[in-house]
Motif scaffolding. Structure first.
Motif, mmCIF file in Angstrom:
data_model
loop_
_atom_site.group_PDB
_atom_site.id
_atom_site.type_symbol
_atom_site.label_atom_id
_atom_site.label_comp_id
_atom_site.label_asym_id
_atom_site.label_seq_id
_atom_site.Cartn_x
_atom_site.Cartn_y
_atom_site.Cartn_z
ATOM 1 N N SER A 107 -13.834 3.467 -0.043
ATOM 2 C CA SER A 107 -13.045 2.893 1.045
ATOM 3 C C SER A 107 -13.730 1.663 1.625
ATOM 4 O O SER A 107 -13.076 0.652 1.919
ATOM 5 N N GLU A 123 -6.104 10.194 0.951
ATOM 6 C CA GLU A 123 -5.385 9.045 1.493
ATOM 7 C C GLU A 123 -6.332 8.056 2.179
ATOM 8 O O GLU A 123 -5.936 6.946 2.530
ATOM 9 N N TYR A 145 0.802 -1.214 0.000
ATOM 10 C CA TYR A 145 0.000 0.000 0.000
ATOM 11 C C TYR A 145 0.841 1.273 0.000
ATOM 12 O O TYR A 145 0.319 2.365 -0.246
ATOM 13 N N MET A 159 -7.635 0.478 3.718
ATOM 14 C CA MET A 159 -7.151 -0.830 3.262
ATOM 15 C C MET A 159 -6.023 -1.335 4.157
ATOM 16 O O MET A 159 -5.976 -2.527 4.506
ATOM 17 N N PHE A 160 -5.119 -0.442 4.526
ATOM 18 C CA PHE A 160 -4.001 -0.814 5.382
ATOM 19 C C PHE A 160 -4.492 -1.310 6.737
ATOM 20 O O PHE A 160 -4.074 -2.368 7.226
ATOM 21 N N VAL A 187 -6.567 4.166 0.981
ATOM 22 C CA VAL A 187 -5.409 3.320 1.225
ATOM 23 C C VAL A 187 -5.175 3.122 2.724
ATOM 24 O O VAL A 187 -4.738 2.048 3.154
ATOM 25 N N LEU A 201 -2.069 8.840 -4.246
ATOM 26 C CA LEU A 201 -3.336 9.440 -3.837
ATOM 27 C C LEU A 201 -3.143 10.844 -3.286
ATOM 28 O O LEU A 201 -4.019 11.699 -3.447
ATOM 29 N N ALA A 242 0.852 3.648 -3.048
ATOM 30 C CA ALA A 242 -0.443 4.303 -3.253
ATOM 31 C C ALA A 242 -0.580 5.558 -2.405
ATOM 32 O O ALA A 242 -1.341 6.468 -2.758
ATOM 33 N N LEU A 243 0.140 5.631 -1.284
ATOM 34 C CA LEU A 243 0.076 6.817 -0.436
ATOM 35 C C LEU A 243 0.502 8.061 -1.210
ATOM 36 O O LEU A 243 -0.173 9.093 -1.177
#
Length: 244
Positions: free
Chosen positions: A224, A165, A106, A171-172, A168, A113, A109-110
């Motif tokens: 999300s 953010e 992930y 998801m994290f 992600v 995004l 992706a930070l």
């Protein structure tokens, strides 16, 4: 690459490790800040390309402060993935192998995004709000100072970089078992209320502007939740596959 081993660490070792990660993150930020400062004048000219004239400064340090604000935003964008990796390195010893591998994915992706959020704020929200405010100044002589102009621009863009953010981060946290889609759906009304307050706070006091900001934020939250479902399902499948 061999997976990092689980380790028992005492408080002193944890603090030493945390300090190391913070130093690396701050060092990256300072290096990126210096790098951005080399090109900050060109960035400034690009950001002010649509203005009719030059911005005013009220003191000799204003120029330096404006350049630091501009360079700081670019430095933050560069530092975000490094900071994410340092957080991962810090918590990795306490994670399962599956969680370590998933969480690591992930990190890129930070940065993506954050940049997407900045672009949304700069190309959509910022010109919309600026146009609205300019429409109210017909009876006034407008003379922008560089410091206030860029402070306004950053206030209209950086918050969206942070808000984008959300998927992600969700998801994290889902991959670590700290969140799940049922919990996110349960607090949907509270989340919508908080996002609405954020939207109303950063936009002009008119309904159209509020709606144009609220809708993307609500969509981000729903995205999300959807991504959390996918991650949660995959996490359960992987844990079952390894017998955990």
């Amino acid at each position: 690459m061999q997976e990092p081993q689980m380790q028992e660490m005492n408080l002193t070792e944890h603090l030493t490790e945390l300090r190391k990660r913070i130093i690396i993150t701050l060092g990256t930020f300072l290096a990126a800040l210096c790098g951005a400062f080399v090109y900050v004048e060109q960035i400034y000219l690009w950001l002010t390309r649509d203005l009719d004239g030059k911005l005013q400064v009220l003191g000799p340090t204003d120029v330096l402060w404006v350049y630091f604000m501009i360079a700081g935003v670019f430095a933050i964008a560069v530092t975000i993935p490094v900071a994410g990796f340092q957080v991962w390195r810090f918590v990795a010893p306490g994670l399962r192998p599956i969680e370590r591998t998933t969480a690591l994915g992930y990190i890129p992706a930070l940065a993506v995004l954050f940049v997407v959020g900045l672009a949304f704020g700069y190309f959509v929200i910022y010109p919309m709000v600026l146009t609205f405010l300019n429409s109210l100044s017909g009876n006034f002589v407008t003379a922008y100072t560089a410091e206030k102009y860029f402070r306004f621009m950053i206030n209209m863009t950086v918050p969206f970089g942070v808000l984008f953010e959300m998927p992600v981060i969700v998801m994290f946290l889902t991959s670590l078992g700290l969140l799940n889609p049922k919990r996110l759906a349960k607090v949907r009304k509270v989340a919508y209320l908080l996002l609405t307050i954020v939207a109303v706070t950063i936009t002009p006091p008119d309904l159209v502007s509020d709606i144009l900001v609220i809708i993307p934020l609500f969509l981000l939250y729903e995205i999300s939740i959807g991504l959390s479902r996918v991650v949660y399902r995959k996490r359960i499948e992987k844990l079952e596959a390894v017998g955990e």
